[in-house]
Design a protein around this motif. Structure first.
Motif, PDB file in Angstrom:
ATOM      1  N   ALA A 223      30.027  23.755  44.975  1.00 54.74           N
ATOM      2  CA  ALA A 223      29.170  23.471  46.130  1.00 54.74           C
ATOM      3  C   ALA A 223      29.200  24.575  47.170  1.00 54.74           C
ATOM      4  CB  ALA A 223      29.562  22.135  46.755  1.00 54.74           C
ATOM      5  N   GLU A 224      30.390  25.062  47.521  1.00 57.56           N
ATOM      6  CA  GLU A 224      30.471  26.058  48.582  1.00 57.56           C
ATOM      7  C   GLU A 224      29.814  27.371  48.176  1.00 57.56           C
ATOM      8  OE1 GLU A 224      33.752  28.073  51.603  1.00 57.56           O
ATOM      9  OE2 GLU A 224      34.256  26.251  50.503  1.00 57.56           O
ATOM     10  N   SER A 225      29.930  27.736  46.900  1.00 65.63           N
ATOM     11  CA  SER A 225      29.268  28.970  46.458  1.00 65.63           C
ATOM     12  C   SER A 225      27.748  28.808  46.484  1.00 65.63           C
ATOM     13  CB  SER A 225      29.726  29.351  45.049  1.00 65.63           C
ATOM     14  OG  SER A 225      29.298  28.394  44.086  1.00 65.63           O
ATOM     15  N   ARG A 226      27.263  27.577  46.279  1.00 68.02           N
ATOM     16  CA  ARG A 226      25.827  27.331  46.295  1.00 68.02           C
ATOM     17  C   ARG A 226      25.259  27.381  47.716  1.00 68.02           C
ATOM     18  NH1 ARG A 226      26.197  27.586  41.349  1.00 68.02           N
ATOM     19  NH2 ARG A 226      25.380  26.077  39.825  1.00 68.02           N
TER      20      ARG A 226
ATOM     21  N   GLY B 283      14.519  -4.720  41.748  1.00 63.09           N
ATOM     22  CA  GLY B 283      14.986  -3.857  42.819  1.00 63.09           C
ATOM     23  C   GLY B 283      13.862  -3.055  43.438  1.00 63.09           C
ATOM     24  N   PRO B 284      14.176  -1.882  43.967  1.00 65.71           N
ATOM     25  CA  PRO B 284      13.176  -1.057  44.660  1.00 65.71           C
ATOM     26  C   PRO B 284      12.415  -0.135  43.712  1.00 65.71           C
ATOM     27  CG  PRO B 284      15.328  -0.052  44.843  1.00 65.71           C
ATOM     28  CD  PRO B 284      15.543  -1.333  44.098  1.00 65.71           C
ATOM     29  N   ILE B 285      11.313   0.383  44.208  1.00 65.66           N
ATOM     30  CA  ILE B 285      10.647   1.508  43.547  1.00 65.66           C
ATOM     31  C   ILE B 285      11.554   2.725  43.667  1.00 65.66           C
ATOM     32  CG2 ILE B 285       8.687   3.090  43.638  1.00 65.66           C
ATOM     33  CD1 ILE B 285       7.888   0.348  42.606  1.00 65.66           C
ATOM     34  N   LYS B 286      11.735   3.432  42.539  1.00 65.49           N
ATOM     35  CA  LYS B 286      12.592   4.623  42.516  1.00 65.49           C
ATOM     36  C   LYS B 286      11.700   5.872  42.463  1.00 65.49           C
ATOM     37  CE  LYS B 286      16.001   7.552  41.667  1.00 65.49           C
ATOM     38  NZ  LYS B 286      16.649   7.594  40.351  1.00 65.49           N
ATOM     39  N   ILE B 287      11.878   6.759  43.442  1.00 59.93           N
ATOM     40  CA  ILE B 287      11.086   7.984  43.553  1.00 59.93           C
ATOM     41  C   ILE B 287      12.018   9.191  43.457  1.00 59.93           C
ATOM     42  CG2 ILE B 287       9.586   9.344  45.075  1.00 59.93           C
ATOM     43  CD1 ILE B 287       8.806   6.648  46.405  1.00 59.93           C
ATOM     44  N   ILE B 288      11.593  10.230  42.764  1.00 60.83           N
ATOM     45  CA  ILE B 288      12.360  11.476  42.657  1.00 60.83           C
ATOM     46  C   ILE B 288      11.746  12.512  43.588  1.00 60.83           C
ATOM     47  CG2 ILE B 288      13.222  13.301  41.151  1.00 60.83           C
ATOM     48  CD1 ILE B 288      14.338  10.625  40.402  1.00 60.83           C
ATOM     49  N   ALA B 289      12.560  13.023  44.537  1.00 57.56           N
ATOM     50  CA  ALA B 289      12.044  14.016  45.491  1.00 57.56           C
ATOM     51  C   ALA B 289      12.427  15.441  45.129  1.00 57.56           C
ATOM     52  CB  ALA B 289      12.533  13.690  46.905  1.00 57.56           C
ATOM     53  N   ASP B 290      13.644  15.631  44.570  1.00 56.51           N
ATOM     54  CA  ASP B 290      14.054  17.000  44.217  1.00 56.51           C
ATOM     55  C   ASP B 290      14.961  16.954  43.003  1.00 56.51           C
ATOM     56  OD1 ASP B 290      16.449  16.053  45.319  1.00 56.51           O
ATOM     57  OD2 ASP B 290      16.804  17.833  46.556  1.00 56.51           O
ATOM     58  N   GLY B 291      15.707  18.050  42.775  1.00 56.82           N
ATOM     59  CA  GLY B 291      16.521  18.160  41.574  1.00 56.82           C
ATOM     60  C   GLY B 291      17.996  17.974  41.835  1.00 56.82           C
ATOM     61  N   SER B 292      18.818  18.902  41.345  1.00 60.56           N
ATOM     62  CA  SER B 292      20.273  18.791  41.469  1.00 60.56           C
ATOM     63  C   SER B 292      20.859  20.096  42.003  1.00 60.56           C
ATOM     64  CB  SER B 292      20.904  18.455  40.117  1.00 60.56           C
ATOM     65  OG  SER B 292      20.935  19.586  39.266  1.00 60.56           O
ATOM     66  N   LEU B 293      22.040  19.988  42.588  1.00 62.55           N
ATOM     67  CA  LEU B 293      22.703  21.174  43.127  1.00 62.55           C
ATOM     68  C   LEU B 293      23.165  22.096  41.999  1.00 62.55           C
ATOM     69  CD1 LEU B 293      23.602  22.326  45.919  1.00 62.55           C
ATOM     70  CD2 LEU B 293      25.869  21.406  45.410  1.00 62.55           C
ATOM     71  N   GLY B 294      23.730  21.514  40.935  1.00 56.55           N
ATOM     72  CA  GLY B 294      24.249  22.318  39.833  1.00 56.55           C
ATOM     73  C   GLY B 294      23.193  23.175  39.172  1.00 56.55           C
ATOM     74  N   SER B 295      21.956  22.683  39.140  1.00 54.97           N
ATOM     75  CA  SER B 295      20.875  23.436  38.499  1.00 54.97           C
ATOM     76  C   SER B 295      20.077  24.273  39.497  1.00 54.97           C
ATOM     77  CB  SER B 295      19.920  22.468  37.784  1.00 54.97           C
ATOM     78  OG  SER B 295      19.341  21.565  38.703  1.00 54.97           O
TER      79      SER B 295
ATOM     80  N   LEU C 174      16.423  22.880  49.349  1.00 53.51           N
ATOM     81  CA  LEU C 174      17.155  23.231  50.561  1.00 53.51           C
ATOM     82  C   LEU C 174      16.226  23.818  51.614  1.00 53.51           C
ATOM     83  CD1 LEU C 174      20.265  25.011  48.974  1.00 53.51           C
ATOM     84  CD2 LEU C 174      19.978  22.571  49.494  1.00 53.51           C
ATOM     85  N   GLU C 175      16.584  23.626  52.879  1.00 54.14           N
ATOM     86  CA  GLU C 175      15.823  24.229  53.975  1.00 54.14           C
ATOM     87  C   GLU C 175      15.986  25.747  53.989  1.00 54.14           C
ATOM     88  OE1 GLU C 175      13.702  22.754  55.680  1.00 54.14           O
ATOM     89  OE2 GLU C 175      14.230  20.647  55.914  1.00 54.14           O
ATOM     90  N   GLU C 176      17.180  26.217  53.617  1.00 55.40           N
ATOM     91  CA  GLU C 176      17.456  27.648  53.531  1.00 55.40           C
ATOM     92  C   GLU C 176      17.852  27.988  52.096  1.00 55.40           C
ATOM     93  OE1 GLU C 176      16.918  29.671  55.986  1.00 55.40           O
ATOM     94  OE2 GLU C 176      16.511  28.100  57.473  1.00 55.40           O
ATOM     95  N   PRO C 177      17.692  29.255  51.665  1.00 53.58           N
ATOM     96  CA  PRO C 177      17.973  29.604  50.269  1.00 53.58           C
ATOM     97  C   PRO C 177      19.426  29.351  49.863  1.00 53.58           C
ATOM     98  CG  PRO C 177      16.709  31.333  51.333  1.00 53.58           C
ATOM     99  CD  PRO C 177      17.134  30.386  52.416  1.00 53.58           C
ATOM    100  N   TYR C 178      19.633  29.272  48.565  1.00 51.44           N
ATOM    101  CA  TYR C 178      20.979  29.173  48.006  1.00 51.44           C
ATOM    102  C   TYR C 178      21.752  30.454  48.333  1.00 51.44           C
ATOM    103  CZ  TYR C 178      19.968  24.951  45.349  1.00 51.44           C
ATOM    104  OH  TYR C 178      19.658  23.652  45.000  1.00 51.44           O
ATOM    105  N   CYS C 179      23.018  30.297  48.639  1.00 48.22           N
ATOM    106  CA  CYS C 179      23.842  31.467  48.958  1.00 48.22           C
ATOM    107  C   CYS C 179      24.086  32.352  47.748  1.00 48.22           C
ATOM    108  CB  CYS C 179      25.189  31.008  49.547  1.00 48.22           C
ATOM    109  SG  CYS C 179      25.034  30.328  51.206  1.00 48.22           S
ATOM    110  N   ASP C 180      24.103  31.745  46.542  1.00 48.11           N
ATOM    111  CA  ASP C 180      24.344  32.537  45.339  1.00 48.11           C
ATOM    112  C   ASP C 180      23.053  32.903  44.615  1.00 48.11           C
ATOM    113  OD1 ASP C 180      23.819  29.964  44.540  1.00 48.11           O
ATOM    114  OD2 ASP C 180      25.621  29.728  43.315  1.00 48.11           O
TER     115      ASP C 180
END
Length: 540
Positions: free
Chosen positions: A410-413, A290-302, A307-313
């Motif tokens: 998600a919405e709180s984040r 398959g393809p090369i797998k690249i990691i760019a960022d993390g997860s929403l839960g952690s 994000l372009e703008e800060p987390y709301c919480d």
């Protein structure tokens, strides 16, 4: 040599390319659909085919999961503490102590756990080294959050890894400290490498073979005929793992098709794959590169999704770019120039924009080579992001079942405004973006019917929220099935040979107890998998 008999599947309700079923039969020869038609057209006289009666059950193109972690799934099930249902920090202590006792783990041996989610805890606090020190001061302990983007370790693990308060956080990662500057034992993103680099080695072919076989056996039980799996981060010796997969394929030990996503965090990884003679979409039996797998960022839960703008919480935080723009550009270019496709993990809008930027810089290169890059997850987006997906012909590899956990947080984040373009699979598809479906198992359950259910109902497995989460993003059943069938075939450059039931295609079928176009959306998750058929052979 005796001629191999054809296999005749009769009395099936076969899904045509759409939503209609046709009662009939399919004849399989050499793993492909050789003939198909109505039962009244079938002449059994002189026909020496092996006949299998499907007894009126509903036959769909074989279901695919376009992104999961085969070896991680099996490793967690066989050898790690299951913390997925831990409802408190105390549960973590109790479950881990029980695991150590029942497994007879000796002092000095590592204890690994996976699956905790602090959102389930009343105080929402992360497990830290003080908590894990209560479990043992004789065993190094590492427990990973369900997203696999944060881990917590005890004091002994920090010591074994050589981490102290003078240790600097690496690029693309962080070592959490408290108000006094003391390590909390929480490691995020690339900082987890301090621990994973010293964990007991997986470099044993027989063990890897066992883990692969175990996972494959579980997958076919749920109706999967193909999986795209990200496993190469488990080993240093990439050729050894490739040799295990290749040997299993050559000796027909893979009951379903496996597409290998080749994890790369540096250019040297890509060059190593090229030196091994690998090239995206080459095939050996049921095994595909398959393809090369690249990691760019993390997860929403952690809160490590970038994000372009800060987390709301947490206004102090806008996530972590695991790879810089310069690094992404370099990895993407080296992949394409070496004839590899690319799939990139990107969840937040900042990381998605960065990956799309890297693709744009290499647009002519990958188009000339006929490659089809994709972004896995793409959860937090915008109209401009959707437009760029379409313009650059980038595939969105989405996980409908992520809402099983994320709809509550998600919405709180990220706030209501950004939710308009988050988890917006219908907007993607309405905008002409090709989308493939997956689970990211073991993060979520790999059952494809769960993914289809989530896509059409927008509810979790408990049936919440009532009416669906942002119900305007519900998909119809036909589109949801396409995510796990024909769209994946396009992702893997196999649209001419799989994904729909037609003459000449692979005889890969998922046979279900019901017509999921007719059952209530909420009932799709209850439909039973009767058979899984791969290459014309019944494997479940």
């Amino acid at each position: 040599m005796e001629k191999k008999k054809d296999t005749l599947y009769v009395n099936g309700e076969f899904l045509k390319d759409g939503s209609d079923f046709k009662t009939g039969y399919v004849s399989v020869r050499d793993g492909k659909i050789h003939e198909m038609g109505n039962m009244c057209e079938l002449d059994f006289k002189g026909n020496d085919s092996e006949v299998i009666d499907l007894k009126g059950k509903f036959v769909y193109p074989g279901f695919t999961d376009s992104h999961l972690h085969l070896i991680a799934y099996s490793q967690e099930k066989l050898n790690e503490v299951d913390l997925s249902d831990a409802a408190s920090r105390e549960d973590i202590v109790e479950k881990t102590k029980k695991f150590i006792s029942e497994r007879g783990i000796k002092p000095g041996e590592w204890v690994i756990g996976t699956g905790w989610n602090h959102e389930k805890f009343s105080d929402k606090s992360l497990p830290d080294r003080q908590l894990l020190d209560e479990i043992s001061d004789e065993n190094p302990i590492c427990i990973k959050r369900v997203c696999h983007h944060i881990c917590s370790v005890n004091s002994l693990a920090l010591s074994v890894a050589g981490i102290d308060r003078e240790t600097e956080s690496p690029d693309g990662g962080s070592l959490d400290v408290d108000s006094n500057g003391e390590l909390t034992g929480v490691l995020r993103e690339n900082a987890m490498d301090f621990i994973t680099d010293i964990l007991p080695s997986m470099e044993v072919a027989s063990k890897l073979r066992e883990l692969i076989a175990r996972g494959c056996d579980e997958f076919v039980k749920k109706g999967l005929t193909t999986v795209h799996s990200d496993d190469f981060f488990f080993v240093e010796d990439k050729k050894m793992l490739w040799d295990v997969f290749r040997d299993m394929a050559e000796n027909e030990k893979l009951p379903l098709r496996v597409v290998l996503q080749l994890r790369a965090s540096k250019v040297e990884d890509i060059k190593r794959y090229a030196e091994m003679g690998l090239k995206s979409w080459d095939r050996i039996g049921k095994l595909s590169v398959g393809p090369i797998k690249i990691i760019a960022d993390g997860s929403l839960g952690s809160r490590t999704a970038a994000l372009e703008e800060p987390y709301c919480d947490d206004k102090t935080c806008n996530g972590i770019m695991v790879a810089s723009q310069e690094k992404l550009d370099e990895l993407v270019y080296e992949s394409f120039i070496n004839d590899f496709d690319v799939c990139a993990h990107a969840i937040g809008d900042r990381s998605i924009n960065a990956v799309l930027g890297a693709f744009r810089k290499n647009y002519g290169l990958y188009k000339n080579k006929g490659l089809r890059p994709s972004i896995i997850h793409c959860q937090i987006t915008s109209q401009s992001i959707l437009d760029n997906f379409k313009e650059l012909d980038v595939i969105a590899n989405i996980q409908p079942l992520f809402l099983n956990s994320d709809w509550k947080i998600a919405e709180s984040r990220i706030g209501r405004k950004r939710m308009e373009y988050s988890y917006c699979w219908k907007k993607f598809m309405d905008g002409g973006v090709m989308c493939a479906g997956s689970s990211d198992s073991p993060v979520e359950d790999f059952a494809p019917l769960y993914g289809i259910y989530a896509a059409v109902s927008r509810m979790d497995l408990e049936g919440s929220p009532a009416g669906g989460w942002f119900p305007e993003e519900k998909l119809d059943v036909s589109r949801a099935i396409d995510l796990f069938t024909k769209n994946e075939a396009y992702l893997s450059h196999e649209e001419d040979i799989k994904g729909v039931i037609k003459m000449g295609n692979y005889a890969d079928f998922t046979v279900l107890s019901h017509n999921i176009f007719e059952v209530e959306n909420e009932e799709i998750k209850e439909v039973e998998v009767i058979h899984t058929i791969v290459n014309g052979r019944m494997v479940q």
